[in-house]
Design a protein around this motif. Structure first.
Motif, mmCIF file in Angstrom:
data_model
loop_
_atom_site.group_PDB
_atom_site.id
_atom_site.type_symbol
_atom_site.label_atom_id
_atom_site.label_comp_id
_atom_site.label_asym_id
_atom_site.label_seq_id
_atom_site.Cartn_x
_atom_site.Cartn_y
_atom_site.Cartn_z
ATOM 1 N N TYR B 296 0.838 -1.204 0.000
ATOM 2 C CA TYR B 296 0.000 0.000 0.000
ATOM 3 C C TYR B 296 0.870 1.250 0.000
ATOM 4 O O TYR B 296 1.688 1.458 0.894
ATOM 5 N N LEU B 297 0.670 2.058 -1.027
ATOM 6 C CA LEU B 297 1.425 3.307 -1.130
ATOM 7 C C LEU B 297 0.440 4.463 -1.070
ATOM 8 O O LEU B 297 -0.376 4.631 -1.975
ATOM 9 N N GLY B 298 0.507 5.228 0.019
ATOM 10 C CA GLY B 298 -0.409 6.353 0.161
ATOM 11 C C GLY B 298 -0.367 6.887 1.573
ATOM 12 O O GLY B 298 0.582 6.619 2.306
ATOM 13 N N SER B 299 -1.385 7.692 1.938
ATOM 14 C CA SER B 299 -1.609 8.258 3.279
ATOM 15 C C SER B 299 -0.968 9.617 3.475
ATOM 16 O O SER B 299 -0.173 10.090 2.664
ATOM 17 N N CYS B 300 -1.301 10.212 4.618
ATOM 18 C CA CYS B 300 -0.770 11.533 4.969
ATOM 19 C C CYS B 300 0.714 11.462 5.291
ATOM 20 O O CYS B 300 1.388 12.485 5.339
ATOM 21 N N THR B 301 1.232 10.270 5.524
ATOM 22 C CA THR B 301 2.650 10.131 5.820
ATOM 23 C C THR B 301 3.465 10.107 4.522
ATOM 24 O O THR B 301 4.472 10.792 4.399
ATOM 25 N N ASN B 302 3.029 9.310 3.574
ATOM 26 C CA ASN B 302 3.829 9.049 2.373
ATOM 27 C C ASN B 302 2.980 8.881 1.115
ATOM 28 O O ASN B 302 3.139 7.901 0.379
ATOM 29 N N GLY B 303 2.096 9.837 0.849
ATOM 30 C CA GLY B 303 1.314 9.761 -0.385
ATOM 31 C C GLY B 303 1.554 10.975 -1.259
ATOM 32 O O GLY B 303 0.729 11.344 -2.091
ATOM 33 N N ARG B 304 2.696 11.657 -1.038
ATOM 34 C CA ARG B 304 2.978 12.887 -1.775
ATOM 35 C C ARG B 304 3.776 12.590 -3.048
ATOM 36 O O ARG B 304 4.236 11.484 -3.262
ATOM 37 N N ILE B 305 3.951 13.629 -3.861
ATOM 38 C CA ILE B 305 4.521 13.404 -5.192
ATOM 39 C C ILE B 305 5.922 12.794 -5.117
ATOM 40 O O ILE B 305 6.266 11.890 -5.889
ATOM 41 N N GLU B 306 6.740 13.232 -4.165
ATOM 42 C CA GLU B 306 8.102 12.674 -4.109
ATOM 43 C C GLU B 306 8.054 11.184 -3.753
ATOM 44 O O GLU B 306 8.910 10.407 -4.180
ATOM 45 N N PRO B 330 -2.580 8.378 -4.478
ATOM 46 C CA PRO B 330 -2.026 9.729 -4.362
ATOM 47 C C PRO B 330 -2.831 10.487 -3.297
ATOM 48 O O PRO B 330 -4.066 10.375 -3.253
ATOM 49 N N ALA B 331 -2.144 11.247 -2.446
ATOM 50 C CA ALA B 331 -2.832 11.788 -1.268
ATOM 51 C C ALA B 331 -3.814 12.912 -1.583
ATOM 52 O O ALA B 331 -4.755 13.143 -0.830
ATOM 53 N N THR B 332 -3.587 13.632 -2.687
ATOM 54 C CA THR B 332 -4.534 14.708 -3.026
ATOM 55 C C THR B 332 -4.804 14.703 -4.531
ATOM 56 O O THR B 332 -4.066 14.092 -5.311
ATOM 57 N N THR B 333 -5.821 15.450 -4.906
ATOM 58 C CA THR B 333 -6.176 15.567 -6.316
ATOM 59 C C THR B 333 -5.029 16.185 -7.114
ATOM 60 O O THR B 333 -4.720 15.735 -8.224
ATOM 61 N N GLU B 334 -4.399 17.221 -6.556
ATOM 62 C CA GLU B 334 -3.277 17.855 -7.262
ATOM 63 C C GLU B 334 -2.115 16.876 -7.456
ATOM 64 O O GLU B 334 -1.468 16.873 -8.502
ATOM 65 N N ILE B 335 -1.859 16.078 -6.419
ATOM 66 C CA ILE B 335 -0.779 15.092 -6.541
ATOM 67 C C ILE B 335 -1.132 14.064 -7.618
ATOM 68 O O ILE B 335 -0.287 13.664 -8.420
ATOM 69 N N TRP B 336 -2.372 13.666 -7.637
ATOM 70 C CA TRP B 336 -2.850 12.712 -8.659
ATOM 71 C C TRP B 336 -2.596 13.276 -10.061
ATOM 72 O O TRP B 336 -2.053 12.613 -10.940
ATOM 73 N N LYS B 337 -2.972 14.556 -10.244
ATOM 74 C CA LYS B 337 -2.824 15.165 -11.567
ATOM 75 C C LYS B 337 -1.351 15.289 -11.946
ATOM 76 O O LYS B 337 -0.960 15.022 -13.087
ATOM 77 N N GLN B 338 -0.542 15.690 -10.970
ATOM 78 C CA GLN B 338 0.892 15.824 -11.217
ATOM 79 C C GLN B 338 1.510 14.469 -11.584
ATOM 80 O O GLN B 338 2.289 14.354 -12.531
ATOM 81 N N ALA B 339 1.133 13.438 -10.839
ATOM 82 C CA ALA B 339 1.655 12.093 -11.105
ATOM 83 C C ALA B 339 1.235 11.637 -12.496
ATOM 84 O O ALA B 339 1.989 10.981 -13.223
ATOM 85 N N ASN B 340 0.042 12.030 -12.878
ATOM 86 C CA ASN B 340 -0.462 11.683 -14.207
ATOM 87 C C ASN B 340 0.361 12.374 -15.295
ATOM 88 O O ASN B 340 0.790 11.753 -16.266
ATOM 89 N N ARG B 341 0.616 13.669 -15.077
ATOM 90 C CA ARG B 341 1.412 14.438 -16.056
ATOM 91 C C ARG B 341 2.807 13.837 -16.213
ATOM 92 O O ARG B 341 3.361 13.798 -17.300
ATOM 93 N N GLU B 342 3.355 13.388 -15.090
ATOM 94 C CA GLU B 342 4.725 12.856 -15.142
ATOM 95 C C GLU B 342 4.778 11.408 -15.614
ATOM 96 O O GLU B 342 5.850 10.815 -15.686
ATOM 97 N N GLY B 343 3.624 10.840 -15.887
ATOM 98 C CA GLY B 343 3.598 9.459 -16.377
ATOM 99 C C GLY B 343 3.739 8.411 -15.289
ATOM 100 O O GLY B 343 3.909 7.221 -15.567
ATOM 101 N N LEU B 344 3.664 8.848 -14.034
ATOM 102 C CA LEU B 344 3.863 7.896 -12.935
ATOM 103 C C LEU B 344 2.704 6.908 -12.835
ATOM 104 O O LEU B 344 2.907 5.722 -12.550
ATOM 105 N N LEU B 345 1.499 7.408 -13.096
ATOM 106 C CA LEU B 345 0.342 6.524 -12.955
ATOM 107 C C LEU B 345 0.418 5.392 -13.980
ATOM 108 O O LEU B 345 0.074 4.245 -13.686
#
Ligand code: SF4
Lengths: 162, 424
Positions: B296-306, B330-345
């Motif tokens: 499981y990768l996520g949460s307020c501890t470790n679900g940020r873009i880095e 991804p912990a937030t909508t913005e992080i989700w979008k950023q991860a998408n832009r970077e091809g991480l998803l």
């Protein structure tokens, strides 16, 4: 105030032990009171009398933040808890519910179950009438006293706000 | 004798020149964050006491996150009730579905955390926001109700423990490993009542996000809050998100600490905290084979873009092991979008992981990834108590995003270092 002590020399008594999670589907004091301390002291509810006092070691009330722990003790008749130290959120919840929590370092080694304690909250003095001893604690600050005297934080602020 | 940053912030919020540990004060609260679980009891209490008006609606930020998107009828009704209440109270800062995210990731991301402020939420991981030099702490429902009604809350000024962290992190070792090491050393009540202030060359080198990971888990050592003195990185982060002014407080060089703990992280290994306490950390190289059913990768501890970037680096071109499933949140909508832009998803999904919308979800055993009896999960979250992510007979092991990703690839708890390039 005078009350009989129920002494637990143990440290880290957690809120699960004060009121087990299986009873959190209730929130009335009288219902919770029937199960106060039952996992570590099956006989507690039968022995405790109105006005009694719990004495315990370090970090009393640690673990989950459930306010039910305070409600269960108060419902069972407990008037105050005196501990070497308290866990943070439990201590807050005591004061916020108008329930007396006294930090008195070393108390758990001095008092025995059954001792009669006379507590002067204002002066910060506990008299052990059974052993003829006297213990001092840092007086509960006026501010927290006002909350306790009002019957809890929300009653206290509703006076100020209205 | 000087003062700590925590003492200075608290003094400023009760209009005093200084405060000392142990004193009880009434402090002005700048930000009251409300999530879907603990807010409704507070609304009930306020109604019962006739305190139905929120004193400062502009200070309230509402972000339903635990059971979002609504898991069942009960949670739907909870959020519906909060929405109605927010409208009645003219609370405008409401992050509803589509702008949503895990509260402790969303609050700073959206510019609501400023250095020098006081922040509360009915959630224990509120300690996160100390990473930006704010006083931020978790409280109960009565406290939340009181703060909503008055804009103030009482506190006992905490003593401060100073953690001086030196050295450079080796390859595959991250902020998560550092905080797991600290909790391993001092225990789950090692910082009871206290503020944990983190400083030193390591902290200076860490990103603001990594600092949040460290402060997030202060509560797992019993701490009241975690805090880091703001620096240029802090102000850059905040100014990129808000135009509102703020005041910087710093601990004095001669501030009084109840304890100073020095830790050199140079030789730290990736750690894995075994069930059922966050203090059960063990070096990943020294553990036996532990097969995992879920990563499981996520949460307020470790679900940020880095965190997602590191995991993607490991998962790129690889597959999640056959008997393991991987959930990325991804912990937030913005992080989700950023991860998408970077091809991480794409990288995650090509590896066979599934990516969900932001939610607390499985972190607290709520929904979207619950464990069955006998199942084991390697998780980038913060708590591995009995039953935390599902069945009381399941097990949660805590590790960094890199450790989670490497474990997903191998199907057992794995050392991430062999998957990573040497750091320059
Ligand atoms: S992600 Fe987990 S720890 Fe963080 S706020 Fe949500 S439930 Fe709590």
């Amino acid at each position: 105030m005078t009350g009989k002590a129920h002494c637990y020399q143990r440290d880290h008594i957690n809120t699960d032990e004060i009121i087990p999670a299986r009873y959190l589907n209730m929130d009335k004091e009288a219902d919770l009171a029937k199960h106060a301390m039952e996992d570590i002291d099956t006989d507690f509810v039968r022995r405790v009398k109105e006005g009694d006092v719990i004495v315990a070691g370090v970090d009393f009330g640690c673990g989950s933040s459930r306010e039910h722990a305070v409600w269960a003790l108060r419902g069972a008749g407990v008037r105050a808890v005196i501990a070497d130290t308290f866990a943070r959120i439990f201590y807050r919840n005591c004061i916020n519910n108008g329930f007396i929590a006294i930090e008195c370092r070393g108390i758990s080694q001095k008092v025995a179950t059954g001792d009669n304690l006379e507590i002067d909250v204002e002066k910060g003095i506990i008299k052990n009438l059974t052993k003829n001893e006297r213990y001092e604690f840092p007086a509960i600050p006026d501010f927290a006293r006002d909350i306790i005297d009002a019957g809890g934080l929300l009653d206290y602020i509703s006076r100020k706000v209205k | 004798m000087g003062n700590t940053i925590t003492e200075k912030i608290l003094a400023a919020h009760c209009s005093r020149d200084s405060v000392k540990p142990g004193e009880l004060i009434n402090a002005e609260i700048d930000v009251i964050m409300c999530h879907d679980v603990t807010t409704t009891p507070a609304i009930d209490m306020l109604a019962e006491k006739g305190l139905s008006k929120v004193a400062y609606p502009e200070r309230v930020v509402i972000m339903p996150d635990h059971f979002v998107p609504n898991k069942d009828i009960k949670s739907a009704e909870m959020v519906a009730r909060i929405r109605r209440w927010a409208r009645e109270q003219n609370i405008e800062k409401f992050y509803d579905l589509g702008r949503h995210g895990v509260c402790h990731a969303l609050l700073p991301e959206q510019g609501h955390v400023k250095p020098g402020t006081t922040i509360i939420c009915g959630d224990s991981h509120t300690s996160t926001h100390g990473a930006l030099g704010a006083f931020s702490t978790g409280i109960g429902s009565t406290d939340l109700a009181a703060a909503l009604a008055t804009g103030e809350l009482w506190f006992k000024v905490p003593e401060t423990m100073l953690f001086r962290l030196s050295g450079k992190l080796g390859k595959g070792v991250y902020a998560k490993d550092v905080i797991l090491e600290i909790i391993r050393r001092i225990g789950v009540d090692g910082a009871l009542y206290k503020t944990m202030e983190f400083t030193g060359e390591l902290i200076e080198a860490l990103s603001v996000e990594s600092r949040m990971t460290i402060c997030n888990m202060a509560i797992e050592a019993g701490g009241k809050s975690g805090i880091i003195n703001p620096d240029q990185k802090t102000t850059d982060y905040v100014k990129a998100r808000t135009d509102e002014p703020f005041e910087i407080y710093q601990s004095d060089p001669d501030a009084e600490y109840c304890q100073i703990i020095e830790i050199d992280v140079s030789n730290l290994e990736p750690l894995v905290a075994f069930p059922h306490l966050p203090s059960n950390g063990q070096p990943v190289s020294q553990i036996p084979d532990i097969p995992v059913d879920q990563a499981y990768l996520g949460s307020c501890t470790n679900g940020r873009i880095e965190d997602l970037r590191v995991a993607a680096e490991i998962l790129k071109g690889k597959k999640v092991a056959r008997n393991t499933r991987m959930i990325v949140v991804p912990a937030t909508t913005e992080i989700w979008k950023q991860a998408n832009r970077e091809g991480l998803l794409d990288i995650f999904m090509n590896a066979g992981a599934t990516v969900s919308t932001p939610t607390c979800g499985a972190c607290l055993g709520g929904h979207m990834g619950i464990l069955a009896a006998g199942e084991r999960c390697i998780s980038s979250t913060n708590r591995n108590f009995v039953g935390r992510m599902g069945s009381p007979k399941s097990e949660v092991y805590l590790g960094s995003p890199a450790t989670v990703a490497a474990s997903a690839v191998e199907g057992k708890i794995a050392d991430p270092r062999k998957y990573l390039q040497e750091k320059p």
